[in-house]
Design a protein around this motif. Structure first.
Motif, PDB file in Angstrom:
ATOM      1  N   ASP A 139      40.605  39.489  44.728  1.00  0.00           N
ATOM      2  CA  ASP A 139      40.346  38.323  45.579  1.00  0.00           C
ATOM      3  C   ASP A 139      41.392  37.234  45.368  1.00  0.00           C
ATOM      4  O   ASP A 139      41.746  36.515  46.309  1.00  0.00           O
ATOM      5  N   THR A 170      45.252  34.235  48.059  1.00  0.00           N
ATOM      6  CA  THR A 170      43.985  34.960  48.157  1.00  0.00           C
ATOM      7  C   THR A 170      44.233  36.224  48.971  1.00  0.00           C
ATOM      8  O   THR A 170      45.134  36.276  49.816  1.00  0.00           O
ATOM      9  N   ARG A 217      42.318  37.421  51.251  1.00  0.00           N
ATOM     10  CA  ARG A 217      41.976  37.179  52.664  1.00  0.00           C
ATOM     11  C   ARG A 217      43.156  36.559  53.416  1.00  0.00           C
ATOM     12  O   ARG A 217      43.482  36.976  54.530  1.00  0.00           O
TER      13      ARG A 217
END
Length: 332
Positions: A235, A251, A253
């Motif tokens: 993450d 990150t 994402r």
């Protein structure tokens, strides 16, 4: 600058080669040190192509200064002294060889000139500690002012005593000691906590776990499996694509969103093949892309993967086109 103890056989032979004035004989004696000198220049400069150039410059300077070799220092010491000062001269003339702001508070700067170092070009006759060649270490070193950088590498990486490093850089022992103390503080501030020991043993082969993660990373590309690719990432992934500025993310994402917006797995960027390799004693995936109308998959990028507990913690991507020195086939 002198080394303790009598000259070795190689140094005596080299002194004879110097006195003979025979360029071929001189070249044979110095050439054996090329790979270790190139690694030294790479640590100073973080760029493989610059390191190649400065190693060649070292040999040219050595030939032009051959009369200064009187046998008071070992040949290896003499060559390292020339290489170090050649790198310092290079850095003095270049204003584009320092880290630049990244815009991220967690990673305050990017080293846009960073290039990977192919494992097949590392010295075969000596062990290169993994921590002193991997990308995180090389990037951290770039945050040192050039002369501090030289002191740190000579003292803490090569293990030279303070007197020897001082002689190479024409500094006092006190100046070398002070510079080393400041450099160590900076290095500890730049390196992640798990990397504070820069004298760990080298790893010449991937562990089974590392190999499995790299293969899964390649498989995800070949299958256009974004979910699988995402599952391989921690993450808190740190990603950067060089030499492009502004690509850093901290990150998983954000990294994946950037890849998708850039067209990953979309038409024209969805026919991948990969090869497992190593650079900087670190697992890497060489990625080959076949574009519409092209019968071949062509080398596109190399992804250097720092793997922690079975997941990718850091991913540094490099444009791999036009870099034959990587030792990778251009097409698959």
């Amino acid at each position: 600058m002198t080394d303790a103890g009598p000259l070795g056989a190689d140094d005596t032979t080299f002194l004879a080669a110097v006195r003979s004035g025979d360029p071929a004989r001189f070249a044979r004696m110095t050439e054996r040190h090329r790979r270790e000198l190139q690694v030294h220049c790479y640590r100073m400069l973080a760029n493989y192509e610059d390191a190649q150039d400065l190693t060649q410059e070292t040999f040219l300077r050595a030939w032009n200064k051959r009369e200064t070799f009187q046998g008071h220092a070992a040949l290896r010491t003499w060559l390292y002294r020339i290489a170090t000062n050649a790198c310092l001269d290079f850095l003095e003339k270049r204003n584009d060889r320092t880290p630049v702001p990244s815009g991220l508070t967690e990673f305050g700067s990017e080293v846009l000139y960073l290039q990977p170092y192919p494992d097949h070009m590392l010295p075969e006759e000596s062990v290169v500690a993994r921590e002193t060649i991997e990308l995180a270490f090389i990037v951290a070193v770039q945050h040192l002012p050039p002369r501090q950088r030289a002191v740190f590498i000579l003292r803490d990486v090569l293990g030279w005593p303070a007197t020897k490093a001082a002689g190479a850089l024409e500094l006092s022992v006190a100046s070398v000691t002070s510079a080393l103390q400041r450099a160590r503080v900076t290095m500890r501030g730049q390196l992640p906590g798990r990397r504070l020991d820069w004298r760990s043993p080298a790893a010449h082969e991937l562990s089974p776990g590392e190999r499995a993660v790299v293969q899964s990373y390649i498989d995800a590309h070949e299958r256009n499996d974004l979910h699988k690719l995402t599952s391989l990432l921690r993450d808190d992934l740190h990603f950067v694509m060089l030499p492009e500025a502004g690509t850093s993310s901290v990150t998983a994402r954000d990294a994946v969103d950037g890849w998708v917006s850039g067209g990953l797995f979309q038409p024209g960027h969805d026919d991948w093949r990969g090869v497992t390799t190593m650079v900087n004693h670190t697992p890497a995936a060489a990625l080959y892309l076949r574009t519409p109308g092209d019968p071949n998959h062509r080398l596109s990028a190399i992804a250097v993967l720092n793997i922690v507990d079975g997941k990718i913690a850091e991913l540094t991507g490099f444009d791999a086109t036009g870099k034959p020195w990587l030792g990778l086939p251009e097409t698959l």
